[in-house]
Design a protein around this motif. Structure first.
Motif, PDB file in Angstrom:
ATOM      1  N   UNK A 230       0.810  -1.221   0.000  1.00 41.61           N
ATOM      2  CA  UNK A 230       0.000   0.000   0.000  1.00 41.61           C
ATOM      3  C   UNK A 230       0.841   1.267   0.000  1.00 41.61           C
ATOM      4  N   UNK A 231       2.156   1.146   0.165  1.00 42.15           N
ATOM      5  CA  UNK A 231       2.986   2.366   0.249  1.00 42.15           C
ATOM      6  C   UNK A 231       3.899   2.537  -0.953  1.00 42.15           C
ATOM      7  N   UNK A 232       3.901   1.566  -1.863  1.00 41.24           N
ATOM      8  CA  UNK A 232       4.710   1.669  -3.090  1.00 41.24           C
ATOM      9  C   UNK A 232       3.721   1.760  -4.257  1.00 41.24           C
ATOM     10  N   UNK A 233       3.738   2.881  -4.949  1.00 35.88           N
ATOM     11  CA  UNK A 233       2.710   3.128  -5.965  1.00 35.88           C
ATOM     12  C   UNK A 233       2.941   2.327  -7.241  1.00 35.88           C
ATOM     13  N   UNK A 234       4.212   2.073  -7.551  1.00 38.65           N
ATOM     14  CA  UNK A 234       4.541   1.397  -8.814  1.00 38.65           C
ATOM     15  C   UNK A 234       5.538   0.287  -8.505  1.00 38.65           C
ATOM     16  N   UNK A 235       5.112  -0.951  -8.698  1.00 36.56           N
ATOM     17  CA  UNK A 235       6.019  -2.090  -8.489  1.00 36.56           C
ATOM     18  C   UNK A 235       6.312  -2.730  -9.834  1.00 36.56           C
ATOM     19  N   UNK A 236       7.603  -2.772 -10.177  1.00 36.99           N
ATOM     20  CA  UNK A 236       7.989  -3.461 -11.414  1.00 36.99           C
ATOM     21  C   UNK A 236       8.580  -4.813 -11.047  1.00 36.99           C
ATOM     22  N   UNK A 237       8.231  -5.807 -11.825  1.00 37.01           N
ATOM     23  CA  UNK A 237       8.849  -7.121 -11.645  1.00 37.01           C
ATOM     24  C   UNK A 237       9.243  -7.655 -13.005  1.00 37.01           C
ATOM     25  N   UNK A 238      10.091  -8.676 -13.004  1.00 36.55           N
ATOM     26  CA  UNK A 238      10.428  -9.273 -14.283  1.00 36.55           C
ATOM     27  C   UNK A 238       9.963 -10.724 -14.314  1.00 36.55           C
ATOM     28  N   UNK A 239       9.671 -11.178 -15.510  1.00 35.63           N
ATOM     29  CA  UNK A 239       9.295 -12.582 -15.719  1.00 35.63           C
ATOM     30  C   UNK A 239      10.467 -13.338 -16.334  1.00 35.63           C
ATOM     31  N   UNK A 240      11.613 -12.642 -16.462  1.00 32.41           N
ATOM     32  CA  UNK A 240      12.757 -13.192 -17.188  1.00 32.41           C
ATOM     33  C   UNK A 240      13.794 -13.827 -16.275  1.00 32.41           C
ATOM     34  N   UNK A 241      13.656 -13.653 -14.974  1.00 33.61           N
ATOM     35  CA  UNK A 241      14.704 -14.138 -14.070  1.00 33.61           C
ATOM     36  C   UNK A 241      14.147 -15.316 -13.264  1.00 33.61           C
ATOM     37  N   UNK A 243      11.245 -16.202 -12.628  1.00 33.58           N
ATOM     38  CA  UNK A 243      10.060 -16.808 -13.259  1.00 33.58           C
ATOM     39  C   UNK A 243      10.465 -17.694 -14.449  1.00 33.58           C
ATOM     40  N   UNK A 244      11.655 -17.476 -14.961  1.00 34.94           N
ATOM     41  CA  UNK A 244      12.225 -18.434 -15.912  1.00 34.94           C
ATOM     42  C   UNK A 244      11.869 -18.221 -17.371  1.00 34.94           C
ATOM     43  N   UNK A 245      11.049 -17.213 -17.700  1.00 37.81           N
ATOM     44  CA  UNK A 245      10.605 -17.075 -19.096  1.00 37.81           C
ATOM     45  C   UNK A 245      11.083 -15.743 -19.663  1.00 37.81           C
ATOM     46  N   UNK A 246      10.165 -14.840 -19.921  1.00 39.33           N
ATOM     47  CA  UNK A 246      10.514 -13.552 -20.517  1.00 39.33           C
ATOM     48  C   UNK A 246       9.399 -12.557 -20.249  1.00 39.33           C
ATOM     49  N   UNK A 247       9.778 -11.332 -19.926  1.00 37.34           N
ATOM     50  CA  UNK A 247       8.776 -10.281 -19.772  1.00 37.34           C
ATOM     51  C   UNK A 247       9.005  -9.469 -18.520  1.00 37.34           C
ATOM     52  N   UNK A 248       8.237  -8.394 -18.413  1.00 40.84           N
ATOM     53  CA  UNK A 248       8.262  -7.585 -17.205  1.00 40.84           C
ATOM     54  C   UNK A 248       6.841  -7.152 -16.917  1.00 40.84           C
ATOM     55  N   UNK A 249       6.593  -6.668 -15.710  1.00 41.84           N
ATOM     56  CA  UNK A 249       5.242  -6.208 -15.409  1.00 41.84           C
ATOM     57  C   UNK A 249       5.276  -5.055 -14.440  1.00 41.84           C
ATOM     58  N   UNK A 250       4.187  -4.321 -14.462  1.00 44.37           N
ATOM     59  CA  UNK A 250       3.973  -3.239 -13.516  1.00 44.37           C
ATOM     60  C   UNK A 250       2.716  -3.590 -12.736  1.00 44.37           C
ATOM     61  N   UNK A 251       2.799  -3.495 -11.415  1.00 52.25           N
ATOM     62  CA  UNK A 251       1.634  -3.735 -10.563  1.00 52.25           C
ATOM     63  C   UNK A 251       1.350  -2.463  -9.786  1.00 52.25           C
ATOM     64  N   UNK A 252       0.081  -2.089  -9.717  1.00 60.14           N
ATOM     65  CA  UNK A 252      -0.286  -0.857  -9.005  1.00 60.14           C
ATOM     66  C   UNK A 252      -1.778  -0.632  -9.078  1.00 60.14           C
ATOM     67  N   UNK A 253      -2.171   0.632  -9.015  1.00 65.34           N
ATOM     68  CA  UNK A 253      -3.604   0.953  -9.031  1.00 65.34           C
ATOM     69  C   UNK A 253      -4.180   0.722 -10.431  1.00 65.34           C
ATOM     70  N   UNK A 254      -5.504   0.586 -10.476  1.00 69.63           N
ATOM     71  CA  UNK A 254      -6.138   0.390 -11.790  1.00 69.63           C
ATOM     72  C   UNK A 254      -5.901   1.600 -12.696  1.00 69.63           C
ATOM     73  N   UNK A 255      -5.931   2.788 -12.105  1.00 71.02           N
ATOM     74  CA  UNK A 255      -5.718   3.993 -12.924  1.00 71.02           C
ATOM     75  C   UNK A 255      -4.315   3.981 -13.536  1.00 71.02           C
ATOM     76  N   UNK A 256      -3.313   3.601 -12.740  1.00 75.89           N
ATOM     77  CA  UNK A 256      -1.947   3.523 -13.271  1.00 75.89           C
ATOM     78  C   UNK A 256      -1.896   2.545 -14.447  1.00 75.89           C
ATOM     79  N   UNK A 257      -2.484   1.399 -14.275  1.00 78.26           N
ATOM     80  CA  UNK A 257      -2.373   0.362 -15.305  1.00 78.26           C
ATOM     81  C   UNK A 257      -3.118   0.801 -16.574  1.00 78.26           C
TER      82      UNK A 257
END
Ligand SMILES: Cc1ncc(COP(=O)(O)O)c(C=O)c1O
Length: 393
Positions: A230-241, A243-257
């Motif tokens: 609830x205190x970090x507005x933008x969380x980036x993660x990767x799917x390439x490490x 998770x073993x595949x490829x990609x990245x993602x952003x998790x946050x509020x619906x408005x941000x997405x």
């Protein structure tokens, strides 16, 4: 014949050779794994980001193959035109639940997730306050945004505070750190920066590329590790490490997405993941939640290997994660250590400037859940032998 207009590149490459910074690509002859065949040599592999060994996990392989049969090999379009399949949406719902946010959006890589997000949520009127060791994709995103870039010394929240005090309160400001720093393996000053973000009313963003799958419950990352939900507005993660595949993602509020759906240029202007990649990532999340022993093994191995390197007297810096550098100083020494290890069946890349500051060249090691104790002991024995031969301690 006309002179080669790219002739200067050969000179640049020669300069790299002269500085021991020229590295030919190492080529894997088979799959990525704790042991691998690299340039036709069987090695203990300490160079990948395959933290949990998921690149060859049977559940991921099966689900990827099923998706290939069901949906084909590609999507044929960017997400915003005809390239969004139900499996992409399912993955994003799952990632949002995993990160405990309202929504998530997947990009083609962690790099584009960072660069595409920072560049679209900021404008030239805004400011970004960034740890000096943040990843290149954050730096590029900041440059593309044209915002004022203010860099604070590594992990120095006091310096970040002084920067914030010098900026107008009315300006939009983004505070940003890596969750885990990829070259040193230490954690960002996330709790302290979150406190600053609260106090100064900043946007708080973390790049958890090396933390997702490694830190927090079931690998939810540093926000979970430090209990900062609830205190970090933008969380980036990767799917390439992990998770073993490829990609990245952003998790946050619906408005941000939804904003990123409309403004993030890699999302708008580059084709979406093949459905098999989305299926692989969904399977990886099942494995993370269903096989907690994997993360425990990763940490057991990390502790064993780090303690072993330290017992040998190497300078392992300030690592708090499965990334452990062996810092040797000059690039030529790092490359000689890496090459000596490789000749003895241990693959650990040498890294010099500009990836790390001059004088801080290193061999970087990353252990995984799937290394055996014998693999790691063998690697330690080879570090001892090559290190002694080169006079490194
Ligand atoms: C800290 C950090 N952020 C982002 C990235 C980019 O992730 P990806 O490889 O998925 O593009 C990396 C990987 O190189 C990284 O180390």
């Amino acid at each position: 014949m006309r002179p080669d207009p790219l002739g200067y590149l050969a000179n640049e490459l020669q300069t790299l050779r002269d500085q021991s910074l020229y590295r030919p690509l190492r080529v894997l002859d088979g799959a990525q794994g704790a042991r691998a065949s690299v340039d036709h040599r069987s090695v203990v592999n300490l160079s990948s980001n395959n933290y949990l060994g998921l690149t060859t996990h049977p559940v991921l392989l099966e689900r990827a193959q099923q998706a290939l049969r069901d949906f084909g090999v590609g999507t044929g379009s960017v997400r915003t035109i005809a390239g969004t399949m139900e499996i992409h949406m399912a993955l994003e719902r799952r990632l949002a639940a995993f990160k405990q946010t309202e929504a998530a959006v997947v990009f083609q890589s962690g790099f584009t997730a960072n660069a595409g997000t920072v560049s679209s949520i900021l404008t030239r009127d805004d400011a970004i306050i960034s740890d000096e060791l943040n990843h290149a994709s954050i730096i590029d995103g900041a440059r593309l945004s044209r915002a004022t870039i203010k860099v604070f010394p590594h992990r120095d929240a006091g310096a970040a505070r002084r920067i914030l005090e010098s900026l107008p309160k009315t300006q939009r400001r983004l505070l940003i750190t890596d969750g885990v720093f990829s070259m040193d393996g230490d954690l960002g000053a996330l709790p302290e920066l979150c406190a600053l973000a609260d106090e100064f009313g900043c946007i708080m963003m973390v790049d958890d590329a090396h933390a997702s799958g490694v830190f927090g419950r079931d690998g939810r990352g540093t926000v979970d590790h430090f209990n900062l939900h609830g205190r970090v507005d933008v969380q980036v993660g990767t799917l390439s490490k992990a998770i073993g595949a490829l990609g990245g993602y952003v998790a946050g509020s619906r408005a941000l997405i939804e904003f990123l759906h409309h403004r993030a240029r890699p999302f708008l202007f580059s084709t979406s993941h093949p459905p098999s990649v989305a299926a692989t990532c969904l399977a990886a999340l099942d494995v993370l939640e269903g096989e907690p022993g994997l993360i425990a093994r990763l940490w057991d191995n990390a502790r064993f290997f780090k303690a072993g390197l330290q017992a040998l007297g190497f300078n392992t810096g300030v690592s708090e994660s499965p990334i452990t550098p062996v810092i040797v100083g000059e690039a030529a020494t790092a490359m000689a250590l890496s090459d000596g290890l490789f000749a003895r069946g241990v693959f650990a890349q040498g890294i010099g400037a500009p990836t790390v500051p001059p004088g801080k060249a290193r061999v970087r090691t990353i252990v995984t859940a799937t290394h055996t104790r014998d693999d790691l002991q063998y690697a330690l024995d080879m570090f001892a032998a090559v290190g002694a031969a080169l006079g490194i301690r």
